[in-house]
Design a protein around this motif. Structure first.
Motif, PDB file in Angstrom:
ATOM      1  N   GLU A  31       0.778  -1.233   0.000  1.00  0.00           N
ATOM      2  CA  GLU A  31       0.000   0.000   0.000  1.00  0.00           C
ATOM      3  C   GLU A  31       0.815   1.292   0.000  1.00  0.00           C
ATOM      4  OE1 GLU A  31      -3.393  -0.028   2.355  1.00  0.00           O
ATOM      5  OE2 GLU A  31      -3.732   2.124   2.107  1.00  0.00           O
ATOM      6  N   LYS A  37       0.874   3.981  -3.210  1.00  0.00           N
ATOM      7  CA  LYS A  37       0.266   5.311  -3.105  1.00  0.00           C
ATOM      8  C   LYS A  37       1.299   6.418  -3.337  1.00  0.00           C
ATOM      9  CE  LYS A  37      -2.747   5.503   0.413  1.00  0.00           C
ATOM     10  NZ  LYS A  37      -3.256   4.933   1.700  1.00  0.00           N
ATOM     11  N   LEU A  85       1.019   7.423  -6.870  1.00  0.00           N
ATOM     12  CA  LEU A  85      -0.050   8.358  -7.239  1.00  0.00           C
ATOM     13  C   LEU A  85       0.449   9.795  -7.101  1.00  0.00           C
ATOM     14  CD1 LEU A  85      -3.199   6.763  -5.559  1.00  0.00           C
ATOM     15  CD2 LEU A  85      -2.324   6.417  -7.861  1.00  0.00           C
ATOM     16  N   ARG A  92      -3.330   5.200 -12.301  1.00  0.00           N
ATOM     17  CA  ARG A  92      -3.896   3.867 -12.058  1.00  0.00           C
ATOM     18  C   ARG A  92      -2.748   2.869 -11.993  1.00  0.00           C
ATOM     19  NH1 ARG A  92      -9.490   3.204 -15.400  1.00  0.00           N
ATOM     20  NH2 ARG A  92     -10.495   5.020 -14.449  1.00  0.00           N
ATOM     21  N   TYR A 109      -1.243  -1.007 -10.339  1.00  0.00           N
ATOM     22  CA  TYR A 109      -1.511  -2.237  -9.576  1.00  0.00           C
ATOM     23  C   TYR A 109      -0.244  -3.048  -9.483  1.00  0.00           C
ATOM     24  CZ  TYR A 109      -1.739  -5.252 -13.800  1.00  0.00           C
ATOM     25  OH  TYR A 109      -1.459  -5.951 -14.947  1.00  0.00           O
ATOM     26  N   GLU A 115      -3.034  -5.569  -5.314  1.00  0.00           N
ATOM     27  CA  GLU A 115      -3.492  -4.266  -4.835  1.00  0.00           C
ATOM     28  C   GLU A 115      -3.560  -3.336  -6.028  1.00  0.00           C
ATOM     29  OE1 GLU A 115      -1.663  -2.382  -1.454  1.00  0.00           O
ATOM     30  OE2 GLU A 115      -1.387  -4.276  -0.384  1.00  0.00           O
ATOM     31  N   TYR A 127      -4.721   0.944  -7.086  1.00  0.00           N
ATOM     32  CA  TYR A 127      -5.101   2.277  -6.627  1.00  0.00           C
ATOM     33  C   TYR A 127      -5.541   3.077  -7.841  1.00  0.00           C
ATOM     34  CZ  TYR A 127      -3.293   0.697  -2.298  1.00  0.00           C
ATOM     35  OH  TYR A 127      -3.137  -0.061  -1.156  1.00  0.00           O
ATOM     36  N   GLU A 137      -8.990   6.271   0.020  1.00  0.00           N
ATOM     37  CA  GLU A 137      -7.711   6.405   0.695  1.00  0.00           C
ATOM     38  C   GLU A 137      -7.569   7.796   1.320  1.00  0.00           C
ATOM     39  OE1 GLU A 137      -5.547   3.925   0.981  1.00  0.00           O
ATOM     40  OE2 GLU A 137      -6.630   2.516  -0.333  1.00  0.00           O
ATOM     41  N   ASN A 160      -5.821  11.006   1.996  1.00  0.00           N
ATOM     42  CA  ASN A 160      -4.769  11.731   1.281  1.00  0.00           C
ATOM     43  C   ASN A 160      -4.458  13.087   1.925  1.00  0.00           C
ATOM     44  OD1 ASN A 160      -7.175  12.936   0.536  1.00  0.00           O
ATOM     45  ND2 ASN A 160      -6.481  13.426  -1.541  1.00  0.00           N
ATOM     46  N   ASN A 217      -8.171   9.130  -4.062  1.00  0.00           N
ATOM     47  CA  ASN A 217      -8.110   7.833  -4.761  1.00  0.00           C
ATOM     48  C   ASN A 217      -8.760   6.740  -3.955  1.00  0.00           C
ATOM     49  OD1 ASN A 217      -5.704   6.012  -3.452  1.00  0.00           O
ATOM     50  ND2 ASN A 217      -5.274   8.196  -3.200  1.00  0.00           N
ATOM     51  N   GLY A 266      -8.450   2.633  -3.084  1.00  0.00           N
ATOM     52  CA  GLY A 266      -7.464   1.549  -3.093  1.00  0.00           C
ATOM     53  C   GLY A 266      -8.128   0.226  -2.778  1.00  0.00           C
TER      54      GLY A 266
END
Length: 520
Positions: A237, A241, A244, A250, A252, A275, A277, A424, A426, A467, A469
């Motif tokens: 995770e 992130k 991002l 996008r 994975y 995972e 996001y 998520e 942020n 976003n 997740g």
RNA sequence: GGCCCACUAGCUCAAUUGGCAGAGCAGCUGACUCUUAAUCAGUUGGUUGUAGGUUCAAGUCCUACGUGGGUCACCA
């Protein structure tokens, strides 16, 4: 080294005799024109033509009748019967086959295809060669007759033996091979679905100086040159992130997570996680994506969204049922969560209902234990449970207007948690205070307490787009889509306790057995 | 970590209230040129998970340990 059995000593002697006779038992070259499936197809296309074929594979059965022998040869595509005759192959070669070839050997056979009296397409063999001599016999299959009915036992069905010697399991049990073919299809289907939506597949560190992203104990390892302790990741995770922040909208990752916890039918210490996001999305969008992803995968792997699982039919057709966590826990447990806004109050209510809540647990932890106890086992059809307590979800965003709740959902299928997702968090300032909160709650010596990842906060301060997740165990998804009751059936080499080996002292005596590598 | 169950030939399993450890398959020897659970005749193979104990006698009863399975606990 275990001592060789009589059979193994015999077969090693056969290796010697083959070489003596000028036939290499482990040759470097193979002549193969057809797989067994292609050979069957070639005959079907030209039944009168006696098509020629050279096939290669493992000997799986032998039926000798003096000067003629039938056998079955197996390759990845299936099985083909072969027919050996003294007048065709020569009495010496037939003798060699009878004396030096065994069940389990890899061989090649060349000849023409015909149909036997009983209609089985068979290779009439003119030339035969050993490709790889098998020394240890595969655990033999047993078939028996009970009350006139043929019952086939797979002799190799002891789970421990099957997991420890997965190669033998795969060699003997075609269903097991099929499970792992299906597993590969699951991963392919997930990839192609996400790729089709413009996701970028990435790889982030497995060895991490600071672990985080989930509540779990990590495995610890060490870098010798750098004199640095490292952790095997417990989630992806915090790294995904960061991406991002970097402008990948996008992303994975499909890879291995490691959690230093107990083993059960749905837990393995290392497991395959997906995972993803998505920027500019919230948990409602992710629910929709989840339904589409899983139903797409079911369709790709099983050809249907309605899948038989352990005697039930799971219907992955969207949309899935969506239920509010507080409401469903209240209904199932008979405890109205709204009337117990504090941990102490809720713990009291639980005790009245015959529970013994963990002392000092937060309200969120108590609710989660009620969820696991009352709700989870009953959620057979795919169901999203949404809106979780804030104190157990430090990386999820607060639900507008409800400061004690976060926008989080978990997907349950067949009484098992399949996935976990949220809108998520942020906001870097809120994130920092949530980390502080966790640190206070857990205390410095609690092993479940995650170390503070300063760099993650640093990344977030640059600005992270809103976003959604998502995380899902692909092992569990594979269980559901291949009708397997335990995670060990969908992991090729599942974790097993280490075998106890007798150790030899310098004098050669066997000393007291010593346990190696045990947990705890 | 707690509790329950299992561990006997290469594989799958028997063995009565404690009384000579057995069978099928696999293996080995032989017969058999359309078998497929091939068939038929003969035959090898055991420190009953390990270590102690009770008993005239233990696969069987007791204790500890090991391994596996199940279950509970744990697992934001």
């Amino acid at each position: 080294m275990r001592p060789l059995s009589e059979i193994e000593r015999n077969r090693i002697e056969k290796v010697r005799r083959l070489r003596e006779a000028g036939s290499e038992p482990y040759p470097a070259r193979v002549r193969r024109t057809h797989t067994t499936a292609q050979a069957l197809a070639a005959f079907a296309a030209s039944p009168e033509g006696k098509p020629e074929a050279a096939v290669a594979g493992r000997l799986r059965s032998i039926r000798t009748m003096g000067k003629a022998t039938f056998a079955h040869l197996e390759d990845a595509s299936g099985r083909l019967q072969i027919y050996l005759r003294a007048d065709e192959l020569g009495p010496e070669m037939l003798r060699t086959f009878a004396d030096l070839y065994d069940l389990g050997d890899f061989i090649q056979a060349e000849g023409y295809l015909f149909a036997t009296r009983t209609g089985e397409v068979t290779l009439h063999v003119r030339a035969l060669a050993m490709l790889a001599k098998s020394i240890t016999p595969l655990p033999a299959a047993k078939e028996d007759e009970v009350d006139g009915k043929r019952v086939v036992y797979s002799a190799f069905d002891n789970p421990e033996a099957r997991y420890r010697e997965r190669y033998a399991d795969l060699a003997l049990n075609p269903d097991v091979r099929d499970v792992f073919r299906a597993r590969a299809k699951v991963v392919t289907a997930v990839r192609s679905f996400l790729d089709g939506l413009g996701f970028v597949e990435v790889e982030t560190p497995i060895l991490q100086p600071i672990y985080g992203g989930a509540a779990a104990r990590p495995f610890v390892t060490h870098h010798n040159q750098l004199h640095q302790d490292l952790y095997l990741r417990i989630s992806f995770e915090l790294y995904l992130k960061r991406l991002l922040v970097g402008g990948l909208e996008r992303v994975y990752e499909i890879g291995r997570d490691f959690r230093n916890e107990g083993v059960s039918f749905k837990h393995n210490p290392e497991f395959t996680q997906l995972e993803f996001y998505v920027a500019y999305a919230d948990y409602r969008d992710v629910m929709t994506l989840t339904e589409e992803l899983v139903s797409h995968t079911a369709q790709a792997v099983r050809g249907t969204m309605r899948v038989a699982y352990q005697g039930q039919t799971l219907d992955f057709t969207p949309p899935w049922r969506r239920v509010d966590l507080n409401q469903i826990v209240g209904e199932a447990s008979g405890i109205d969560l709204r009337q117990h806004p504090t941990a102490e109050g809720l713990a009291g209510a639980m005790r009245e209902h015959g529970h013994s809540p963990t002392p000092g647990a937060t309200r969120g932890k108590l609710i989660e234990s009620l969820l696991a106890h009352y709700v989870e086992p009953s959620l057979v059809q795919p169901t999203f449970v949404y809106d979780y307590p804030r104190d157990i979800s430090p990386l999820a965003k607060i639900k507008p207007g409800d400061p004690q709740t976060v926008e989080r959902f978990e997907g349950f299928v067949a009484g098992m948690e399949l996935c976990n997702a949220f809108t998520e968090l942020n906001d870097p300032l809120d994130q920092e205070s949530r980390f502080d909160e966790m640190a206070r709650m857990y205390g410095a010596d609690d092993e479940d307490r995650n170390p503070l990842d300063e760099d993650y906060l640093n990344a977030m301060r640059y600005g992270m787009p809103p976003n959604g997740g998502f995380g899902m165990g692909l092992d569990r998804l594979t269980m559901l889509l291949t009708d397997q009751a335990t995670i060990r059936e969908v992991i090729l080499f599942p974790h097993l306790r280490s075998r106890e080996e007798p150790r030899r002292s310098a004098s050669g005596d066997v000393t007291q057995p010593e346990t190696l590598g045990r947990d705890e």
